[in-house]
Scaffold this motif. Structure first.
Motif, PDB file in Angstrom:
ATOM      1  N   UNK A   1     -36.432  24.885   0.628  1.00  0.00           N
ATOM      2  CA  UNK A   1     -36.978  24.569   1.932  1.00  0.00           C
ATOM      3  C   UNK A   1     -37.193  23.109   2.215  1.00  0.00           C
ATOM      4  N   UNK A   2     -36.863  22.244   1.272  1.00  0.00           N
ATOM      5  CA  UNK A   2     -37.102  20.807   1.462  1.00  0.00           C
ATOM      6  C   UNK A   2     -35.895  20.089   2.084  1.00  0.00           C
ATOM      7  N   UNK A   3     -34.807  20.812   2.255  1.00  0.00           N
ATOM      8  CA  UNK A   3     -33.637  20.228   2.902  1.00  0.00           C
ATOM      9  C   UNK A   3     -32.790  19.349   2.020  1.00  0.00           C
ATOM     10  N   UNK A   4     -33.031  19.366   0.699  1.00  0.00           N
ATOM     11  CA  UNK A   4     -32.298  18.468  -0.193  1.00  0.00           C
ATOM     12  C   UNK A   4     -31.330  19.203  -1.125  1.00  0.00           C
ATOM     13  N   UNK A   5     -31.255  20.520  -1.018  1.00  0.00           N
ATOM     14  CA  UNK A   5     -30.344  21.281  -1.878  1.00  0.00           C
ATOM     15  C   UNK A   5     -28.898  20.913  -1.575  1.00  0.00           C
ATOM     16  N   UNK A   6     -28.103  20.756  -2.628  1.00  0.00           N
ATOM     17  CA  UNK A   6     -26.698  20.368  -2.503  1.00  0.00           C
ATOM     18  C   UNK A   6     -25.835  21.615  -2.368  1.00  0.00           C
ATOM     19  N   UNK A   7     -25.056  21.694  -1.319  1.00  0.00           N
ATOM     20  CA  UNK A   7     -24.204  22.861  -1.074  1.00  0.00           C
ATOM     21  C   UNK A   7     -22.839  22.749  -1.737  1.00  0.00           C
ATOM     22  N   UNK A   8     -22.606  21.701  -2.549  1.00  0.00           N
ATOM     23  CA  UNK A   8     -21.267  21.457  -3.094  1.00  0.00           C
ATOM     24  C   UNK A   8     -20.753  22.619  -3.934  1.00  0.00           C
ATOM     25  N   UNK A   9     -21.602  23.173  -4.806  1.00  0.00           N
ATOM     26  CA  UNK A   9     -21.143  24.283  -5.646  1.00  0.00           C
ATOM     27  C   UNK A   9     -20.850  25.526  -4.813  1.00  0.00           C
ATOM     28  N   UNK A  10     -21.629  25.738  -3.770  1.00  0.00           N
ATOM     29  CA  UNK A  10     -21.373  26.862  -2.867  1.00  0.00           C
ATOM     30  C   UNK A  10     -20.032  26.667  -2.160  1.00  0.00           C
TER      31      UNK A  10
ATOM     32  N   UNK B   1     -22.477  27.933  -9.559  1.00  0.00           N
ATOM     33  CA  UNK B   1     -22.911  27.985 -10.957  1.00  0.00           C
ATOM     34  C   UNK B   1     -24.283  27.323 -11.117  1.00  0.00           C
ATOM     35  N   UNK B   2     -25.255  27.804 -10.343  1.00  0.00           N
ATOM     36  CA  UNK B   2     -26.627  27.322 -10.495  1.00  0.00           C
ATOM     37  C   UNK B   2     -27.580  28.394 -10.008  1.00  0.00           C
ATOM     38  N   UNK B   3     -28.867  28.153 -10.181  1.00  0.00           N
ATOM     39  CA  UNK B   3     -29.871  29.146  -9.848  1.00  0.00           C
ATOM     40  C   UNK B   3     -30.526  28.926  -8.501  1.00  0.00           C
ATOM     41  N   UNK B   4     -31.715  29.530  -8.349  1.00  0.00           N
ATOM     42  CA  UNK B   4     -32.401  29.561  -7.060  1.00  0.00           C
ATOM     43  C   UNK B   4     -33.144  28.267  -6.738  1.00  0.00           C
TER      44      UNK B   4
ATOM     45  N   UNK C   1     -16.205  38.477  -1.820  1.00  0.00           N
ATOM     46  CA  UNK C   1     -17.646  38.208  -1.761  1.00  0.00           C
ATOM     47  C   UNK C   1     -17.948  36.878  -2.423  1.00  0.00           C
ATOM     48  N   UNK C   2     -18.779  36.075  -1.765  1.00  0.00           N
ATOM     49  CA  UNK C   2     -19.344  34.863  -2.352  1.00  0.00           C
ATOM     50  C   UNK C   2     -20.854  35.071  -2.376  1.00  0.00           C
ATOM     51  N   UNK C   3     -21.447  34.995  -3.549  1.00  0.00           N
ATOM     52  CA  UNK C   3     -22.869  35.310  -3.677  1.00  0.00           C
ATOM     53  C   UNK C   3     -23.703  34.063  -3.893  1.00  0.00           C
ATOM     54  N   UNK C   4     -24.802  33.952  -3.148  1.00  0.00           N
ATOM     55  CA  UNK C   4     -25.781  32.891  -3.371  1.00  0.00           C
ATOM     56  C   UNK C   4     -26.699  33.306  -4.528  1.00  0.00           C
ATOM     57  N   UNK C   5     -27.413  32.360  -5.128  1.00  0.00           N
ATOM     58  CA  UNK C   5     -28.185  32.658  -6.346  1.00  0.00           C
ATOM     59  C   UNK C   5     -29.317  33.663  -6.133  1.00  0.00           C
ATOM     60  N   UNK C   6     -29.525  34.480  -7.152  1.00  0.00           N
ATOM     61  CA  UNK C   6     -30.637  35.426  -7.173  1.00  0.00           C
ATOM     62  C   UNK C   6     -31.565  35.077  -8.331  1.00  0.00           C
TER      63      UNK C   6
ATOM     64  N   UNK D   1     -23.234  20.782 -12.159  1.00  0.00           N
ATOM     65  CA  UNK D   1     -23.413  22.043 -11.452  1.00  0.00           C
ATOM     66  C   UNK D   1     -22.675  22.062 -10.122  1.00  0.00           C
ATOM     67  N   UNK D   2     -22.517  20.882  -9.511  1.00  0.00           N
ATOM     68  CA  UNK D   2     -21.873  20.837  -8.206  1.00  0.00           C
ATOM     69  C   UNK D   2     -20.390  21.181  -8.279  1.00  0.00           C
ATOM     70  N   UNK D   3     -19.815  21.136  -9.493  1.00  0.00           N
ATOM     71  CA  UNK D   3     -18.388  21.407  -9.653  1.00  0.00           C
ATOM     72  C   UNK D   3     -18.103  22.825 -10.146  1.00  0.00           C
ATOM     73  N   UNK D   4     -19.129  23.518 -10.631  1.00  0.00           N
ATOM     74  CA  UNK D   4     -18.891  24.784 -11.311  1.00  0.00           C
ATOM     75  C   UNK D   4     -18.916  25.986 -10.392  1.00  0.00           C
TER      76      UNK D   4
END
Length: 332
Positions: free
Chosen positions: A303-312, A294-297, A115-120, A276-279
């Protein structure tokens, strides 16, 4: 070697950046994975981002043949339409919880490889009447284990926590001999799972300067040092207690492989400071693999399209690494 089973990816809080970073990650990687969450939410975010992806509802992880450019979603909640972005919502809290529970059930049944979980969002969970303070406690309870530990890792340091989501006052009470032993054992096992044959584990002190010989507190003398000796008797390469203000620097310089931290912020601040992008957050002690960014919601940018998916993406890579290591250990 990777598993033939897909990974489960939980959508996280639908009002945050979870759906966005999942969509971006899968668009870039072409990963075969199953999203546990909401078809409506994933469809909405793909439209907002203008991604060349389709969303397909499936009944189970193996229900459909994988299709290029398609994200398979198992409906795990009761989200009829996307909730408002960037706002704390009971609907989003309940949906996030339902997705986690469904993914855990699939992992325990052997339907997914991990399981890989996105932030809650903890307040959203609370508004939905869910009393768990975070992912780790949900995973432990529904995963059917008594003891788990958080390992936060990046390219430079790794830390395992003795206590997790609780007040500092309560953390001091909970950091007893049994908790120290559990954290060191899990740190040892986690290091091995990451390919370190004999992990060198540094145990941080609870008090300033690790108590300074009892001048600033005696928990190091009464509890932590005896636990380290007991762990060493079990064959664990543990040392300390080391002052918390310098032990991470020494780990970063290569002296230690894993640092056991006594409470949440003692362990997380050094990891998050490095980026955060490395954790990645790894839950140790479960009967299945679980990782998370390793970051939050990040409601402020949802919804602005600027979130970095690197940590995911890092969390996904660690999950594959741990699944492969677990498969190897089961064969030997």
């Amino acid at each position: 070697m990777t598993s033939s089973l897909p990974l489960a990816i939980t959508m996280g809080d639908a009002s945050g950046i979870g759906p966005e970073i999942i969509a971006k990650m899968l668009a870039r990687s072409g990963e075969r994975a199953i999203v546990y969450g909401s078809h409506a939410v994933m469809t909405d975010i793909v439209r907002r981002l203008g991604l060349d992806l389709s969303i397909r509802s499936v009944a189970g992880p193996q229900a459909e043949t994988p299709k290029a450019g398609c994200i398979d979603v198992i409906e795990a909640g009761r989200v009829v339409e996307p909730p408002p972005l960037g706002q704390i919502s009971a609907v989003s809290g309940q949906a996030a919880f339902d997705a986690i529970v469904a993914a855990i059930a699939a992992a325990k049944a052997g339907e997914v490889s991990g399981i890989v979980t996105a932030p809650i969002h903890k307040e959203a969970l609370s508004r939905a009447g869910i009393t768990y303070p975070g992912h780790t406690e949900i995973l432990a309870d529904y995963g059917g284990v008594e003891r788990v530990a958080m390992m936060l890792a990046n390219d430079e340091i790794r830390t395992v926590l003795v206590t997790i989501h609780t007040s500092l006052r309560t953390a001091i009470e909970q950091a007893d001999f049994a908790a120290q032993m559990s954290a060191m054992r899990l740190a040892h096992e986690g290091g091995i799972a990451l390919g370190i044959a004999a992990p060198r584990i540094a145990v941080a002190g609870l008090n300033p300067h690790a108590g300074e010989g009892g001048l600033f507190g005696d928990e190091e003398i009464r509890i932590i040092a005896p636990a380290i000796e007991a762990a060493r008797a079990e064959g664990i390469d543990a040392s300390g207690p080391w002052p918390g203000d310098t032990v991470f620097m020494q780990a970063r310089q290569g002296r230690f492989d894993v640092v056991v931290a006594q409470y949440h912020d003692q362990g997380l601040i050094p990891v998050k400071y490095l980026g955060l992008e490395k954790g990645v957050n790894i839950t140790l002690g479960l009967p299945f693999v679980r990782t998370s960014p390793d970051h939050g919601t990040a409601f402020d940018i949802a919804g602005r399209g600027i979130a970095d998916a690197a940590s995911m993406e890092t969390a996904l890579a660690y999950a594959h690494r741990l699944v492969a290591a677990r498969a190897t250990s089961l064969r030997t």
